[in-house]
Each structure stands twice: as structure tokens, then as C-alpha cells.
Motif scaffolding. Structure first.
Motif, PDB file in Angstrom:
ATOM      1  N   VAL A 104      11.173  13.460  21.230  1.00 18.19           N
ATOM      2  CA  VAL A 104      12.261  12.414  21.549  1.00 18.19           C
ATOM      3  C   VAL A 104      13.222  13.352  22.531  1.00 18.19           C
ATOM      4  O   VAL A 104      13.403  14.531  22.367  1.00 18.19           O
ATOM      5  CB  VAL A 104      13.034  11.959  20.475  1.00 18.19           C
ATOM      6  N   SER A 147      19.184   3.413  20.610  1.00 14.37           N
ATOM      7  CA  SER A 147      17.946   3.873  20.497  1.00 14.37           C
ATOM      8  C   SER A 147      16.505   3.467  20.372  1.00 14.37           C
ATOM      9  O   SER A 147      15.529   4.001  20.590  1.00 14.37           O
ATOM     10  CB  SER A 147      18.012   5.082  19.612  1.00 14.37           C
ATOM     11  N   CYS A 203      18.599  11.345  13.444  1.00 13.24           N
ATOM     12  CA  CYS A 203      17.439  11.857  14.088  1.00 13.24           C
ATOM     13  C   CYS A 203      16.165  11.727  13.278  1.00 13.24           C
ATOM     14  O   CYS A 203      15.167  11.334  13.833  1.00 13.24           O
ATOM     15  CB  CYS A 203      17.649  13.420  13.879  1.00 13.24           C
ATOM     16  N   HIS A 253      19.303  10.684  22.996  1.00 12.84           N
ATOM     17  CA  HIS A 253      19.589  10.177  21.771  1.00 12.84           C
ATOM     18  C   HIS A 253      21.192  10.464  21.318  1.00 12.84           C
ATOM     19  O   HIS A 253      21.741   9.684  20.692  1.00 12.84           O
ATOM     20  CB  HIS A 253      18.670  10.628  20.582  1.00 12.84           C
ATOM     21  N   PRO A 301      16.495  14.595  23.135  1.00 13.46           N
ATOM     22  CA  PRO A 301      17.434  14.774  22.285  1.00 13.46           C
ATOM     23  C   PRO A 301      18.963  14.617  22.793  1.00 13.46           C
ATOM     24  O   PRO A 301      19.720  14.088  22.300  1.00 13.46           O
ATOM     25  CB  PRO A 301      17.371  16.314  21.783  1.00 13.46           C
ATOM     26  N   LEU A 320      14.141  17.157  17.180  1.00 16.74           N
ATOM     27  CA  LEU A 320      13.671  15.794  17.785  1.00 16.74           C
ATOM     28  C   LEU A 320      12.578  15.963  18.674  1.00 16.74           C
ATOM     29  O   LEU A 320      11.567  15.068  18.810  1.00 16.74           O
ATOM     30  CB  LEU A 320      14.775  15.369  18.568  1.00 16.74           C
ATOM     31  N   LYS A 321      12.739  17.141  19.504  1.00 14.90           N
ATOM     32  CA  LYS A 321      11.804  17.246  20.632  1.00 14.90           C
ATOM     33  C   LYS A 321      10.234  17.694  19.772  1.00 14.90           C
ATOM     34  O   LYS A 321       9.410  17.188  20.530  1.00 14.90           O
ATOM     35  CB  LYS A 321      12.307  18.725  21.335  1.00 14.90           C
ATOM     36  N   VAL A 348      12.549   9.945  14.696  1.00 20.20           N
ATOM     37  CA  VAL A 348      11.356  10.798  14.571  1.00 20.20           C
ATOM     38  C   VAL A 348      10.448  10.025  13.814  1.00 20.20           C
ATOM     39  O   VAL A 348       9.231   9.822  13.960  1.00 20.20           O
ATOM     40  CB  VAL A 348      11.746  12.135  13.945  1.00 20.20           C
TER      41      VAL A 348
END
Length: 435
Positions: free
Chosen positions: A272, A309, A420, A277, A274, A266-267, A424
Motif C-alpha cells: 500500500v 482508502s 493501517c 493512505h 503509505p 503498509l508497504k 492491509v
């Protein structure tokens, strides 16, 4: 008085179900059989009713989400790119999950003791197979009749003669997804005066299904209690003690993928947060854990990803139904660990080449596995049989006895992996998110 948040309600329900199930088991052993059986049957009925309510709204929700998301663009420009990015992400995370499982099963060697095959687990396999219920034996026999070539049928499932019957059959959504995509593309080719009323109706249907999902989730704590209590009551501690190291290996691998691998993805891939989320997905993750079905959880997953989200209907409507069908990170990881564990117990050495073959097979068989409890059983038997490991039926019957709790955990991993992907991909499409 402030209302208790939904995730706390579900967590309390999980704790109460686990403690009550354990208490019922103790009381049953003390001679309160009739009362306990009636109570467990009642809970099972309530849990199944909750599951059916969730499954009831899957078909209209998925169809409306995909059609409204794609047709709402007015054209299909960039849609192919969206599909390729989604499939690429799912393939990458499934492979990462399998490699995590491979690492843990080779390092911890749950099927061996001091480098030797664990004879106690072999004996437990035989004992559990002899004592297995007719239902479990029937599941194993049915799964054993499947062959690796059967998974090619996924292409046939894309064009079913009856899309609604196909989607209702064990959570196979691929045909419904394919039809909805074609329907949306066809809508964009219509003149505006014809398309706009139709799009308005489909968008309204999507909003109605979201509202129905919210209504059903009000009853989620009761449904979660009803689903989990019979699982705790029926699963005795004896086999868990014998397979404790295996159980721990699977949980550690799933936990690593959930709390380390996917947050890093995610990062690094979407920039994002994580943990933000994961917080947004709390209710969906608890629903996935209690139902052990990514398909049944799909309505709540879509609501959490869209509302918490901040992902658009376009991305959510495409990535999440597809993920519930073809993306099974937790399942792929579990298949790899289970097969290598059985090989260790049976004292079958598997070198790097053989293990790579298992990784590839696990990746392929995890695609299209129905999002229903214990669906990975088929894939595990196929891999065991193709790897030449003896007594596969006996081993899988024993694993099935402890599978439900592991199934619940890996379903939560599956659902989080799908979510996820949605955030993304949304980031890559230039969307502004809440996480």
C-alpha cells in the motif's frame, strides 16, 4: 468560491486554538482573569458538546457496521481467518511500537544527566505532587487501586448484561463487538426470506450513521478549537521545561512509529502507498489529536477508511471497532517510555530481563485500555508498582500534568495503526483499494 478542504479547516482551528490559548494565559497573568475564565469555560463547553456528539453515534454505527459487513457475506466462511489476521497484525504493530519506545528511552536516557539520576526532575516531581489539583490526585488514587489481575476482566466485558450500557461506559466496545458478531452469525443461519429484510434495514442504518457522522464533522473545526484551547491555556511551561527531554523522547518515538515503522509495514505487508493512505486519513488523524479519544474518533476513522482508502464495510466494520478497543500502539509505546523514564529518575537500574518484563506487561495492559483521555494512567501505575519502583504516585501525578498533549499525539498514532490494519487486511482479502 471553492470550499476550503476539511483537513485545512481543522489545521487552521488547531493553530488558532494554540495561539489563542497562549494569548489567554498571558492576559490572565496580566489581570484579565474573569473574562478569560468565562471564555475558556465557553470553549470547553463547545468542545465537550462536539465530543458528546461523536460518542452519541458510536454504538449504532459500530453495531450496524459489523452486522452489515458479516451478514452481507451470506455466510461466515473465512471469518475466523479474518479475525486471526486482524489480531496478529495488532499484536505485531504494538510490539514494534514498544520496541521503538524502548530504543529511544535507552539511547536518550531522559531521566538521567551525565549517567546520574536527574535530581532536578526528582524535585519537580515532588513540587508538582504538592501543587497537584484534587482532580489529578483523585485520578492517580483511583488508578493506583487497580491491579494487574483486573485486566483479566476483559473476558467478562465480552459478555456484558447490557451491551449498550457497557459500550457507553468509558468507551468499552468489546461487549458490543462480541454481541454484533454473534448477531451477524445468527442472521446468516436464517432463511433468505427472513434475513434479507433485516439485512436491508441494518445496511440502511449503517448508511444513516455515516451520513450523521458527515454532518457532525462539518462542525469539527469549531469543536477542535473548543477542545484544544483550554488544554493550551491550562498547561503552563514550567513543568514542560523540567521534563523537556522526556517530552521530546516520547514525541520522537511516536513520530518514528507513525512516519517510519507503520509506512514500512503498509508497504511490506500490503503493498500500500503509505503516503496516499496517510493523506486519506488526514481528517481522522486531526480529530484524534484534538479529542485524545480513539473511541470518539471511530466514526470519522470508519468514514475515512471506507470512502478515502476504499476498504469494504466488511473489513472496516470488524477491524476498526476492534482496534479502537484492543489496539493501542501509541499507548503501549508511551507506557514503556514513561515507566523507564521514572525508573531512571528514581535511580532504579533495570536490566534486560526487567525491561523485557516491562515490554510484555505494556503489551498486555495496552489491550482493552479504554479509548478515552489518560486511560493509560492505570497501566503505567500497575507496571511501576509491579517493577518495585518507589514513589510511583508522586511520579505519575507529575506526568499527568503534561499528559494531555502527549495523549493527543499517541491517540493519533493509535488511530493510524487501526487504519493501517484495515487496509492491509483488505489487501490480503483481495480487495481493490484507492491507495
Amino acid at each position: 468560491m471553492k470550499k476550503l478542504p476539511a483537513h485545512w479547516q481543522m489545521l487552521i482551528a488547531l493553530i488558532l486554538a494554540a495561539s489563542t490559548g497562549w494569548l489567554f494565559r498571558r492576559l490572565d497573568n496580566a489581570g484579565s482573569g474573569e473574562f478569560i475564565s468565562a471564555a475558556v469555560a465557553t470553549c470547553e463547553f463547545i468542545g465537550n458538546l462536539f465530543m458528546q456528539a461523536l460518542k452519541m453515534i458510536i454504538v449504532p454505527l459500530v453495531a450496524a457496521s459489523i452486522i452489515a459487513g458479516i451478514a452481507g457475506l451470506g455466510n461466515v466462511k473465512g471469518f475466523g481467518k479474518l479475525g486471526l489476521k486482524t489480531l496478529g497484525f495488532y499484536s505485531m504493530t504494538s510490539l514494534l511500537a514498544i520496541l521503538v519506545g524502548l530504543m529511544f528511552v535507552n539511547v536518550l536516557e531522559p531521566g538521567r544527566t551525565n549517567g546520574e539520576a536527574n535530581r532536578e526532575i526528582q524535585a519537580a516531581f515532588d513540587r508538582e505532587h504538592e501543587q497537584a489539583s484534587e482532580a489529578n490526585l483523585a485520578k492517580v488514587e483511583s488508578a493506583n487501586s487497580k491491579k494487574g489481575s483486573d485486566f483479566v476482566d476483559i473476558f467478562k466485558k465480552m459478555v456484558p448484561p447490557n451491551i449498550f450500557a457497557a459500550a457507553s461506559n468509558n468507551g468499552q466496545l468489546i461487549g458490543l463487538i462480541f454481541f454484533s458478531i454473534l448477531f451477524a452469525i445468527a442472521m446468516t443461519s436464517l432463511p433468505a426470506r427472513q434475513m434479507e429484510p433485516l439485512l436491508g434495514g441494518v445496511s440502511a442504518l449503517h448508511e444513516v450513521m455515516v451520513r450523521m457522522t458527515q454532518w457532525i464533522m462539518v462542525m469539527a473545526p469549531i469543536g477542535v478549537f473548543g477542545l484544544l484551547l483550554p488544554v493550551v491555556y491550562e498547561t503552563g511551561p514550567e513543568l514542560f521545561l523540567s521534563l523537556g527531554k522526556y517530552f521530546l523522547t516520547v514525541l520522537l518515538a511516536l513520530g518514528t512509529h507513525l512516519f517510519i515503522t507503520m509506512p514500512l509495514v503498509l508497504k511490506l505487508c500490503g503493498n500500500v502507498n503509505p503516503w496516499a493512505h496517510m493523506k486519506a486519513m488526514r481528517v481522522a488523524l486531526m480529530t484524534a489529536f484534538s479529542t485524545a479519544s480513539s473511541s470518539a474518533t471511530l466514526p470519522e476513522t470508519m468514514v475515512c477508511v471506507e470512502e478515502n482508502s476504499g476498504v469494504s464495510k466488511r473489513v472496516t466494520g470488524f477491524t476498526l471497532p476492534l482496534g479502537a478497543t484492543v489496539n493501542m500502539d501509541g499507548t503501549a509505546l508511551y507506557e514503556c517510555v514513561a515507566v523507564l523514564f521514572v525508573a531512571q529518575v528514581m535511580d532504579i537500574p533495570l536490566g534486560l530481563v526487567a525491561q523485557f518484563g516491562i515490554v510484555l506487561t505494556a503489551l498486555l495492559t495496552s489491550i482493552g485500555v479504554a479509548g478515552v483521555p489518560s486511560a493509560s494512567l492505570v497501566a503505567i501505575l500497575i507496571i511501576l508498582n509491579n517493577s518495585g519502583i518507589p514513589n510511583a504516585n508522586v511520579a505519575v501525578t507529575a506526568l499527568l500534568a503534561v499528559d494531555r498533549l502527549l495523549d493527543m499525539t499517541r491517540t493519533a498514532v493509535n488511530v493510524f495503526g487501526d487504519s493501517c490494519c484495515a487496509v492491509v487486511i483488505a489487501k490480503s482479502e483481495g480487495e481493490s483499494l484507492k491507495v
